[in-house]
Design an enzyme around this catalytic site. Structure first.
Site, PDB file in Angstrom:
ATOM      1  N   ASP A 192      -8.094   4.648  -3.059  1.00  0.00           N
ATOM      2  CA  ASP A 192      -9.151   4.833  -2.073  1.00  0.00           C
ATOM      3  C   ASP A 192     -10.260   5.708  -2.649  1.00  0.00           C
ATOM      4  O   ASP A 192     -10.507   6.836  -2.191  1.00  0.00           O
ATOM      5  CB  ASP A 192      -8.569   5.455  -0.806  1.00  0.00           C
ATOM      6  CG  ASP A 192      -7.561   4.532  -0.139  1.00  0.00           C
ATOM      7  OD1 ASP A 192      -7.751   3.305  -0.194  1.00  0.00           O
ATOM      8  OD2 ASP A 192      -6.578   5.030   0.435  1.00  0.00           O
TER       9      ASP A 192
ATOM     10  N   GLU B 127       3.183   5.368  -3.577  1.00  0.00           N
ATOM     11  CA  GLU B 127       3.440   6.531  -4.448  1.00  0.00           C
ATOM     12  C   GLU B 127       4.829   7.173  -4.241  1.00  0.00           C
ATOM     13  O   GLU B 127       5.379   7.637  -5.256  1.00  0.00           O
ATOM     14  CB  GLU B 127       2.350   7.602  -4.228  1.00  0.00           C
ATOM     15  CG  GLU B 127       0.973   7.160  -4.676  1.00  0.00           C
ATOM     16  CD  GLU B 127       0.333   6.174  -3.699  1.00  0.00           C
ATOM     17  OE1 GLU B 127      -0.430   5.314  -4.165  1.00  0.00           O
ATOM     18  OE2 GLU B 127       0.620   6.241  -2.501  1.00  0.00           O
TER      19      GLU B 127
ATOM     20  N   ASP C 244       0.828  -1.202   0.000  1.00  0.00           N
ATOM     21  CA  ASP C 244       0.000   0.000   0.000  1.00  0.00           C
ATOM     22  C   ASP C 244       0.864   1.254   0.000  1.00  0.00           C
ATOM     23  O   ASP C 244       2.048   1.225   0.339  1.00  0.00           O
ATOM     24  CB  ASP C 244      -0.900  -0.024   1.240  1.00  0.00           C
ATOM     25  CG  ASP C 244      -2.220   0.694   1.032  1.00  0.00           C
ATOM     26  OD1 ASP C 244      -2.309   1.509   0.097  1.00  0.00           O
ATOM     27  OD2 ASP C 244      -3.155   0.434   1.809  1.00  0.00           O
TER      28      ASP C 244
END
Length: 945
Positions: free
Chosen positions: A630, A555, A552
């Site tokens: 998300d 980025e 997760d």
């Protein structure tokens, strides 16, 4: 064009001539220098243009005053290996491959790429080229730009995942910058017959080369608490975009924070809702299409001359952009009105003036930082060829395990070991098909992020948890972040080696857990750092037997709502010293490469499975699937998923998924308000239908709980609808798994924009809410509340079977099709052959069992079923089998060809049922009973129908 009397120089002469041309660093204006696999041209302005050929006809173009030796990023793994013919006439130099040719003008370095027949693919507009010096943290870099095909009408696709409902990018602007919901993959695919890979890891703008600016107006801002206006003032811009901007929020308009469950402050008083209304008059100097980007969270509405142009909601910790455009006349004012409910959120309005028609419709890449212009052009007669060319450059897509294509259940989050085991047991007890369950974040003790350990109070025996799931024929994925609290043992070990980013710690940033903890990420930009990160995983988590790895926030996103400039500053690599602005988009690739390499070494005959929130060019080689982040649980966001996934697929990533139901949920849904419960259930059901026809089928999100037996409680029709798609997905696994195999063996694409298969039908170029799953099934998701029908375009070049009615419809027309709440419109191409399996509860249940072969009349057809062991690397050793199937429409005969190949555990004989769908309209096609049965023994057999 080159003059016809040019003498071509074969590769046999180039090797000898290259030694006479001096080293690459020396340059004389007008010089043409042959180098292995290509040439270097020195322009009159002193720029060097190097063109190298690959054997498949791909050309790499690198431009700088001094050509760098190193590759700009880790995206490309292939080396130039072509043997081009060479020619030049003193004005233009040319390389020729059988598939394409490249031309460079000696005067200005203009690059042109043509296909094998001389048709222009890319024609550079040389005056737009930029190599502008910039300084990043004391280092010299270049801002770069190229532009091609000014005034083009080609269709443009790919570029990763972007959630603004942009399908055909011609005329659009895309900013390639990693974000929770945006995935930057700088590969563009054109209907003109090429793919272009832009090899740069900094923020890159495709379309308008300039960044949008805040819309500066004399805004009238009115702030409200409840119905009371508490402040009116003039503001130059709407700009509460980042954390740092919150300091400018007026004291008069501050409201106390509401308790999540009561809507009251700590004194028990009701909270007055914040509201801001901005009004301003915008008078454009230039007529044309003005582009706007609204960066926002919470509830917002935008009006132009009183008419609504945008209405959205997004959770406050995850604001991002929504695009809109206004066609305005020069000197004619437009009245803008923005209504916003802040709830401590974020907002900014940005704008870009119109470009000229030639510039607006062109192929333009502009990057903030590089050492050179560096890009690859892939000649591609079809879009499948473009995807294949991308993967030849950046890496093959390994096969995922078969179980990955079953159903995944997840939640934010399972709090205990007992919850995980209990949910899997409930699925099995209620005979609802499922393969995988997911343990999301925060299974560790509160103060120990990065320990790769479990809170013993909630997870007393993680190995037993994994074993219990596997005993129920399930699989378990675990969330593992690249984030660390520096005082954990793992964090300290990384920090001691200099492998942690220090700037987030120096900034004093704290996360949202408990009292808030200082945190940072590890830096994966060196092999040594990746190796230590992997060792920590391998020592603690791998031995427990997890099947898949959820990576997760890759980025990286270590602190939501920082400005881009602050993110760039904090991302400067402590291990390499490269400024963060220059490698802004690269993190997810090198991180995934490190984990995938570690998994392959630790489990050499097991297919790795990684799910990562972000990606970059080449991410598919790291056994990685991507998901859309998300996203909000809204109808608009459901619609936005479709074009986002389609363009990500055309950027070369075959395995993609999304949070069924949307991750973040409005209060009206999370409180299960009876007034809004029907909408929540319908939204989830429609999203579930889309998920069943996505590459990976995965439910995940915040409360309400998404488990099939919970989310449908009290709604028998909804439950039946969900169960229908559970079972249909599992019955279609022979078809879906064959599609998955084709992504490896044939560089194919599972989730296919209609333009991939019907490029000659221009009506499909912009369709953003229909797609093909593989070559045969067209899905048309429903993305509006209470819609019970929808418009569907049936592409020309094929006739189509309505999967809900069984009727055969002619292509090239738009139809209004029924869409009851419990069904999504599906269509199957005439001539399709779709193999299906039995009703099973998991993918490993009877994988060599009976087959049902659905034949859709109306055209000749072919399909080759693929099968293998399902989890090992036998496929790479040739351990697989194929059964070719052919339908002859004229003879009405289905031929099952002789089986090709074998694998351990393969059944020698198979019961097979055959169903012919003749278009008469006798009900749902995949619910029909078999018409013919036989036993297949691996030999060719013809069946008349």
């Amino acid at each position: 064009m080159l003059k016809p009397n040019l003498v071509a120089v074969t590769w046999g002469t180039i090797a000898g001539m290259a030694a006479l041309c001096g080293p690459v660093g020396q340059a004389w204006a007008g010089e043409v220098r042959q180098v292995p696999h290509g040439m270097v041209v020195v322009t009159d302005a002193g720029q060097q243009v190097r063109v190298l050929a690959h054997a498949d006809g791909t050309f790499r173009v690198t431009i700088a005053e001094t050509l760098p030796d190193e590759r700009p990023t880790a995206m490309v793994t292939a080396e130039a290996d072509g043997t081009p013919a060479f020619a030049h006439d003193g004005a233009v130099a040319r390389l020729v491959m059988p598939q394409a040719s490249a031309e460079v003008s000696l005067a200005d370095g203009r690059v042109a790429i043509r296909d094998s027949e001389g048709k222009m693919l890319l024609d550079e507009h040389a005056p737009a080229r930029r190599l502008d010096p910039v300084t990043l943290e004391g280092q010299s870099w270049l801002a770069t730009r190229v532009q091609f095909n000014r005034g083009t009408d080609e269709g443009l696709y790919g570029l990763g995942q972007h959630q603004n409902r942009q399908m055909n990018y011609n005329g659009e602007d895309i900013e390639l910058a990693q974000h929770n919901m945006a995935i930057a993959i700088p590969y563009l695919v054109s209907t003109r017959g090429y793919g272009l890979l832009w090899d740069n890891a900094s923020i890159t703008r495709v379309g308008d080369p300039e960044a949008y600016a805040k819309l500066a107006l004399d805004w009238q801002a009115r702030y409200y608490l409840g119905e009371r206006e508490v402040l009116a003032r003039r503001e130059a811009a709407i700009d509460y975009q980042y954390i740092k901007d919150q300091a400018r929020w007026p004291v008069e308009a501050k409201a106390a924070t509401a308790a999540a469950t009561t809507g009251q402050n700590t004194q028990g008083n009701a909270i007055e809702k914040q509201r801001v209304v901005w009004t301003g008059r915008f008078t454009p100097d230039t007529g044309g299409v003005h582009k706007f980007r609204l960066y926002s969270s919470s509830y917002v509405k935008v009006f132009a001359n009183g008419k609504p142009v945008l209405e959205r909601w997004r959770q406050n910790w995850n604001p991002w952009y929504h695009n809109f455009a206004l066609d305005l006349a020069a000197g004619q004012p437009v009245d803008l009105r923005i209504e916003w409910e802040p709830n401590q959120g974020y907002i900014a309005l940005e704008h870009a003036d119109p470009l000229s028609p030639e510039d607006r419709h062109s192929v333009s890449f502009a990057s903030e930082a590089g050492k050179a212009i560096d890009y690859y052009v892939v000649p591609a007669p079809t879009m499948d060829d473009a995807v294949a060319g991308y993967r030849r450059l950046t890496g093959k897509a390994p096969m995922m395990p078969r179980w990955a294509y079953g159903f995944w259940q997840s939640r934010q989050r399972y709090n205990t070991q007992a919850e995980i085991v209990g949910v899997m047991q409930a699925y099995r007890d209620q005979n609802i098909p499922i393969d995988a369950i997911v343990q999301d974040w925060f299974y560790w003790p509160e103060d120990s992020w990065g320990c790769h350990c479990f809170d013993p109070a909630r997870f007393p025996d993680p190995a037993a948890m994994v074993d219990a799931v596997k005993a129920m024929n399930g699989r378990l994925m675990i969330s593992v972040w690249p984030k660390f609290y520096p005082d954990t043992a793992n964090g300290a070990a990384l920090r001691d080696k200099g492998y942690l980013y220090e700037r987030p710690l120096a900034a004093g940033q704290r996360d949202w857990v408990g009292r808030g903890y200082a945190n940072t990420f590890y830096d994966p930009h060196t092999p040594e750092a990746r190796a230590l990160y992997w060792k920590q995983m391998a020592d603690s988590l791998v031995p427990l037997g997890f099947d898949a790895w959820w990576m997760d926030a890759t980025e990286p996103d270590w602190h939501s709502n920082l400005s881009i400039a602050e993110r760039q500053y904090q991302m400067t690599s402590p291990t390499t010293g490269v400024p963060g602005a220059a490698i802004f988009n690269a993190y997810p690739l090198v991180h995934a490469d490190g984990v995938a390499d570690g998994l392959r070494e630790a489990q050499p005959d097991t297919r790795p499975f990684i799910l990562t929130r972000s990606g970059f060019g080449g991410i598919q080689r790291a056994s990685s699937a991507l998901w859309s982040g998300d996203v909000a649980a809204r109808w608009d966001d459901l619609r936005d998923q479709i074009s986002a996934g389609l363009n990500l697929s055309l950027a070369g990533v075959p395995n993609w998924t999304h949070d069924i139901g949307g991750f973040a949920v409005e209060e009206r849904f999370s409180t299960q308000d009876p007034v809004h419960l029907p909408e929540w259930r319908e939204l989830y059901l429609r999203w579930f239908q889309f998920g069943a026809f996505s590459p990976l089928f995965r439910s995940h999100g915040e409360f309400p709980a998404r488990e099939t037996y919970i989310v449908s409680e009290g709604d028998p029709a909804m439950r039946d609808g969900l169960l229908h798609y559970h079972r249909l997905r599992y019955r279609l696994l022979p078809y879906i798994y064959t599609l998955a195999a084709a992504t490896h063996f044939e560089d194919a694409t599972i989730l296919r924009p209609l333009v991939m298969d019907f490029e000659d039908d221009p009506k499909v170029w912009g369709i953003d809410d229909q797609y093909l799953l593989g070559p045969s099934i067209m899905a048309a998701p429903v993305t509006a509340f209470e819609a019970r029908s929808r418009q569907v375009y049936l592409p020309s070049g094929s006739d189509w079977h309505d999967a809900l009615t069984g009727k055969l419809l002619a292509g090239g027309q738009t139809v209004i099709t029924a869409a009851p709440r419990e069904r999504m419109p599906l269509f199957v191409r005439a001539g399709a052959i779709i193999p299906a399996g039995p009703d099973v509860q998991w993918t490993g249940e009877n994988p060599q069992g009976p087959l049902t072969i659905h034949v859709f009349a109306g055209a000749d057809g072919r399909f080759t079923l693929y099968e293998d062991q399902g989890t090992d690397l036998g496929y790479a050793r040739g351990e697989f089998a194929r059964i070719p199937m052919d339908w002859d429409e004229t003879r009405r005969t289905l031929t099952l060809g002789a089986r090709e190949g074998s694998f351990p555990g393969m059944a020698q004989t198979r019961p097979i049922s055959v169903i012919l769908h003749d278009g008469r309209g006798d009900g749902e096609v995949f619910e029909k009973r078999s018409q013919r049965t036989l036993t297949y023994e691996g030999k060719s057999i013809a069946i008349g129908l």
